[in-house]
Design an enzyme around this catalytic site. Structure first.
Site, PDB file in Angstrom:
ATOM      1  N   GLU A  69       8.344  -1.487   0.778  1.00 37.97           N
ATOM      2  CA  GLU A  69       7.647  -0.705  -0.237  1.00 37.97           C
ATOM      3  C   GLU A  69       6.498  -1.497  -0.863  1.00 37.97           C
ATOM      4  O   GLU A  69       5.433  -0.947  -1.160  1.00 37.97           O
ATOM      5  CB  GLU A  69       8.626  -0.261  -1.327  1.00 37.97           C
ATOM      6  CG  GLU A  69       9.725   0.668  -0.836  1.00 37.97           C
ATOM      7  CD  GLU A  69       9.173   1.950  -0.231  1.00 37.97           C
ATOM      8  OE1 GLU A  69       8.124   2.443  -0.712  1.00 37.97           O
ATOM      9  OE2 GLU A  69       9.771   2.455   0.732  1.00 37.97           O
ATOM     10  N   GLU A 126       3.059   3.086   7.684  1.00 36.93           N
ATOM     11  CA  GLU A 126       4.463   2.692   7.716  1.00 36.93           C
ATOM     12  C   GLU A 126       4.689   1.507   8.652  1.00 36.93           C
ATOM     13  O   GLU A 126       5.482   0.605   8.344  1.00 36.93           O
ATOM     14  CB  GLU A 126       5.335   3.877   8.146  1.00 36.93           C
ATOM     15  CG  GLU A 126       5.442   4.985   7.112  1.00 36.93           C
ATOM     16  CD  GLU A 126       6.093   4.522   5.820  1.00 36.93           C
ATOM     17  OE1 GLU A 126       6.990   3.652   5.881  1.00 36.93           O
ATOM     18  OE2 GLU A 126       5.697   5.023   4.764  1.00 36.93           O
ATOM     19  N   ASP A 141       6.212  -1.981   7.471  1.00 34.01           N
ATOM     20  CA  ASP A 141       7.368  -2.601   8.126  1.00 34.01           C
ATOM     21  C   ASP A 141       7.082  -4.065   8.459  1.00 34.01           C
ATOM     22  O   ASP A 141       7.942  -4.942   8.278  1.00 34.01           O
ATOM     23  CB  ASP A 141       7.710  -1.848   9.414  1.00 34.01           C
ATOM     24  CG  ASP A 141       8.589  -0.635   9.169  1.00 34.01           C
ATOM     25  OD1 ASP A 141       9.126  -0.501   8.052  1.00 34.01           O
ATOM     26  OD2 ASP A 141       8.749   0.180  10.095  1.00 34.01           O
TER      27      ASP A 141
END
Length: 427
Positions: free
Chosen positions: A266, A340, A344
């Protein structure tokens, strides 16, 4: 003009239904193959849950289409005939309250079925009917106060300015940005937020945020388990100071290293400026929507047997916004999936690659997230890459992992003729 809009909305509905039917067929095929990422029992449950939600969505999409046709051919005229209020602003506010209330009443059975039949049947829902009603009343109160104020200001803008679409966009974009800042306050009306206890976990989260160049504006635990058993966590705020919110369900299922890896992911979004990118994309969509729907010809409203006063114009914008959003969804989903992957990578550096992999495996298992989707669903709707691809990018090859068998967790749900959780071969 009305014929064109109806035609476009019909095409949009057909595409949504086609994608949903393809998804149902795809998952029903894949669930018969060897399981991946989770034991056979949980793999089948996750597939059945995905299919049940998709089938409910198919019915809801069809009902939404019927409601659209009713609104443009009769509903707007009917609702306008009920209102005998002087002044464009007040009449618009009451019209929009009626518009939203009718749509809410039509959608309520779907929400109840999703919560108390599907989610509860698959072990997610912890909410009582009383809690559902209380939440609905709180939401209605917020909408009456805040939504009424927004409707009034927007109606006044439409009545006062020829270029109302531009000023309306500025208003709504400002409200959307402000909502990100005020979201913790609104969530506090529904959930309890308790400060995370002092200890190793709190210190580790603060250290993690310091490494990312962010400051903690409080680390809280949310009592999500009183409504749902799914796992989640998020950061709040748009500046350098962030409010960290952890679901109590997440603390229960993940160990410290896994939790830090998830938070590292996040933090990657903040480090890469993804929040601002998403706000910019949302602003672009809003701008195009206000421009297009702010130039609808008066003949369209004549065909619907209503005058183009602010309430009807705003309702028409709300009615057509999903159509425009659908056109933009593939692009926005692609950008999100790209972000994303980058998050990651950041999370694996901050919290450890093996810990992020372990956390992702637990998240999909506990949330009963079926790891496969039809390519069309991924193209249009997936804001996250397929979990198999995410894990592969992190160096985890699911094809080389043997999943141990365990007892199936098939939920005992009634076969009501609409949702069939297992086909005859599996029974």
């Amino acid at each position: 003009m009305l014929e064109i809009i109806v035609g476009l909305y019909t095409l949009y509905t057909f595409m949504k239904l086609y994608i949903s039917f393809m998804q149902v067929g795809y998952i029903n095929q894949e669930k018969r193959k060897d399981p991946v990422l989770m034991p056979a029992g949980k793999y089948l449950v996750a597939a059945n849950y995905a299919v049940a939600k998709e089938k409910l969505g198919i019915i809801e999409t069809f009902v939404d289409y019927l409601m659209f046709l009713w609104w443009v051919f009769a509903g707007f005229a009917w609702l306008s005939s009920l209102l005998q209020v002087d002044g464009d602003v007040m009449s618009s506010v009451f019209f929009l309250f009626g518009f939203v209330a009718v749509n809410y009443a039509v959608g309520l059975p779907f929400s109840l079925y999703q919560t108390f039949k599907i989610d509860e049947g698959f072990g997610f829902n912890k909410m009582t009917l009383k809690m559902f009603i209380v939440d609905a009343l709180k939401s209605a109160g917020l909408f009456f106060v805040l939504g009424g104020a927004v409707f009034a200001v927007l109606a006044w803008i439409i009545s006062s300015y020829e270029t109302w679409w531009l000023w309306g966009f500025i208003l709504m974009f400002t409200i959307a940005v402000a909502a990100n800042l005020l979201m913790p306050f609104f969530m506090g009306l529904f959930n309890k937020f308790s400060p995370l206890e002092e200890g190793e976990l709190k210190d580790a989260i603060v250290d993690l945020m310091n490494k990312a160049g962010l400051k903690s504006n409080g680390i809280f635990v949310m009592d999500a388990s009183k409504r749902d058993s799914r796992l989640n966590a998020f950061f709040g705020g748009l500046g350098k100071s962030k409010r960290v919110v952890l679901y109590d369900t997440l603390l229960e299922k993940l160990n410290k290293k896994e939790l830090l890896a998830v938070l590292g992911h996040e933090l990657g979004h903040f480090s890469h400026g993804d929040i601002w990118k998403n706000i910019a994309l949302m602003g672009l969509l809003l701008f195009i929507a206000f421009y297009l729907f702010g130039h609808l010809p008066e003949s369209l409203f004549i065909q619907m047997h209503v005058s183009p006063y602010p309430g009807v114009q705003i309702a028409m914008l709300m009615l057509l916004l999903p159509l425009l959003s659908f056109v933009f969804t593939p692009f926005m989903s692609y950008v999100s999936r790209h972000n994303e992957y980058a998050a990651d990578a950041y999370g694996s550096e901050m919290g450890g690659r093996e810990n992020l992999v372990s956390a992702l495996l637990k998240l999909i298992t506990e949330n009963k997230a079926f790891p496969k989707s039809h390519p069309l669903v991924i193209f249009f709707y997936h804001t996250h890459p397929p979990v198999l691809e995410r894990l592969k990018e992190l160096g985890y090859d699911a094809s080389n992992v043997v999943i141990e068998e365990e007892k199936r967790e098939e939920p005992s749900l009634p076969n009501d003729g609409i949702f069939t959780y297992m086909d005859k071969e599996e029974k």
